[in-house]
Enzyme design. Structure first.
Site, PDB file in Angstrom:
ATOM      1  N   CYS A  76       0.999  -1.141  -0.082  1.00  0.00           N
ATOM      2  CA  CYS A  76       0.293  -0.107  -0.120  1.00  0.00           C
ATOM      3  C   CYS A  76       0.636   1.442  -0.070  1.00  0.00           C
ATOM      4  CB  CYS A  76      -1.093  -0.063   1.024  1.00  0.00           C
ATOM      5  SG  CYS A  76      -2.223  -1.493   1.291  1.00  0.00           S
ATOM      6  N   HIS A 105      -3.215   7.044   3.249  1.00  0.00           N
ATOM      7  CA  HIS A 105      -3.827   5.989   2.477  1.00  0.00           C
ATOM      8  C   HIS A 105      -5.056   5.393   3.374  1.00  0.00           C
ATOM      9  CE1 HIS A 105      -4.079   1.712   1.273  1.00  0.00           C
ATOM     10  NE2 HIS A 105      -3.895   1.013   2.575  1.00  0.00           N
ATOM     11  N   ASN A 157     -10.508   0.332   0.332  1.00  0.00           N
ATOM     12  CA  ASN A 157      -8.907   0.043   0.144  1.00  0.00           C
ATOM     13  C   ASN A 157      -8.557  -0.393  -1.131  1.00  0.00           C
ATOM     14  OD1 ASN A 157      -6.201  -0.303   0.501  1.00  0.00           O
ATOM     15  ND2 ASN A 157      -6.461  -1.647   2.700  1.00  0.00           N
TER      16      ASN A 157
END
Length: 324
Positions: free
Chosen positions: A113, A251, A281
């Protein structure tokens, strides 16, 4: 040394929506239960005919159009992804072919990520050193392909999409563009979030499935700690305080993580860019998608100071400061 500026932004998300109501039928979770734990109302997921390169390509086209550049102007392509169309070749080579760029250098970045921030750092170094003039940086993932839709704890989190930026050389050094980037890792925590099967250690099988498994409590604690420290470190390195920042793009893993980091930094909610409610996500794509959304709706303007911060499986974390 040159400045490395964000010259164009684009994104692409699937049409298909996977709502909390859909997941209630699949794994028995309620809308209230999901929202209270994650802040997610729905996420976008690819259909069976779509792959990571499809969204990466569309995001790249958007970034090129925003920058008023042609594919022939691009010197290098970097694609951050955990979900390539194939084990090999890299997605970046597929994008190069579809854009019909010349035989430029390309590479995929495998950094979970924080992949977009890792790619951004690579582009920053190439541009500031004078090696290239325009680098296409893409964060693209289809995490739905790695999601176990029998697991109520991971199935509620993940979605698909891509975001892209053009990092360009500025001939005048005025302290604009990408001011600073930093990356960190602690490999001892890799089992907190990983895919057991599908790699060279354990090829995919009934015993070792190519689906994500996660220790949610451990990930939450590691994420809040690492994102807070990553943000504080990069601000301190640049002689800045939280109040100097115009926007934070974190994020988009979990709204509770985002809110905890904001509290730790003393950042007011109106400075935090959130897209998790509707996209979930999407791994390396969350930050560039959020950047594109916030520039399109007029929140982020030229000259604004942006703090980007992320964590990911590995365990890895990083941050970037950008004068947009």
């Amino acid at each position: 040394m040159y400045d490395a500026t964000i010259h164009g932004v684009g994104s692409s998300i699937p049409i298909k929506r996977l709502t909390n109501a859909d997941l209630e039928k699949m794994v028995g979770v309620s809308d209230e239960w999901v929202i209270s734990r994650t802040g997610i109302k729905e996420r976008r997921v690819a259909d069976h005919s779509e792959a990571t390169s499809d969204f990466a390509y569309k995001a790249a086209i958007g970034a090129l159009e925003d920058a008023s550049l042609n594919p022939s102007d691009i010197d290098m392509i970097l694609v951050a992804t955990e979900t390539p169309d194939h084990i090999l070749p890299p997605v970046a080579s597929q994008i190069q072919h579809r854009l019909r760029c010349s035989s430029i250098g390309v590479m995929d970045i495998h950094a979970t990520c924080i992949g977009f921030l890792s790619s951004l750092q690579i582009a920053e170094m190439y541009i500031k050193a004078g090696k290239h003039k325009n680098i296409l940086v893409i964060g693209a993932d289809t995490l739905s392909k790695l999601t176990d839709y029998t697991d109520p704890y991971t199935s509620i989190l993940f979605g698909d999409g891509a975001g892209a930026v053009i990092v360009s050389r500025s001939e005048e050094t005025r302290g604009t563009g990408i001011l600073s980037t930093l990356l960190h890792a602690d490999g001892g925590a890799f089992e907190a979030l990983f895919v057991p099967g599908g790699g060279s250690r354990h090829p995919a099988s009934d015993e070792h499935k190519a689906k994500m498994v996660m220790d949610g409590s451990k990930v939450f604690k590691l994420a809040v700690k690492s994102m807070t420290s990553g943000a504080e470190e990069i601000l301190q390195n640049n002689g800045l305080r939280p109040e100097d920042v115009d926007w934070v793009i974190p994020h988009q893993a979990n709204e509770r993580i985002i809110d905890a980091v904001a509290r730790n930094l003393g950042m007011p909610e109106h400075k935090i860019i959130k897209t998790i409610q509707y996209y979930g996500n999407s791994c390396s794509a969350t930050i560039p998608i959020s950047l594109h959304q916030a520039t399109m709706d007029g929140r982020i303007k030229r000259g604004d100071l942006i703090l980007m911060v992320a964590f990911g499986a590995g365990f890895v974390w990083g941050s970037a400061l950008i004068r947009y």
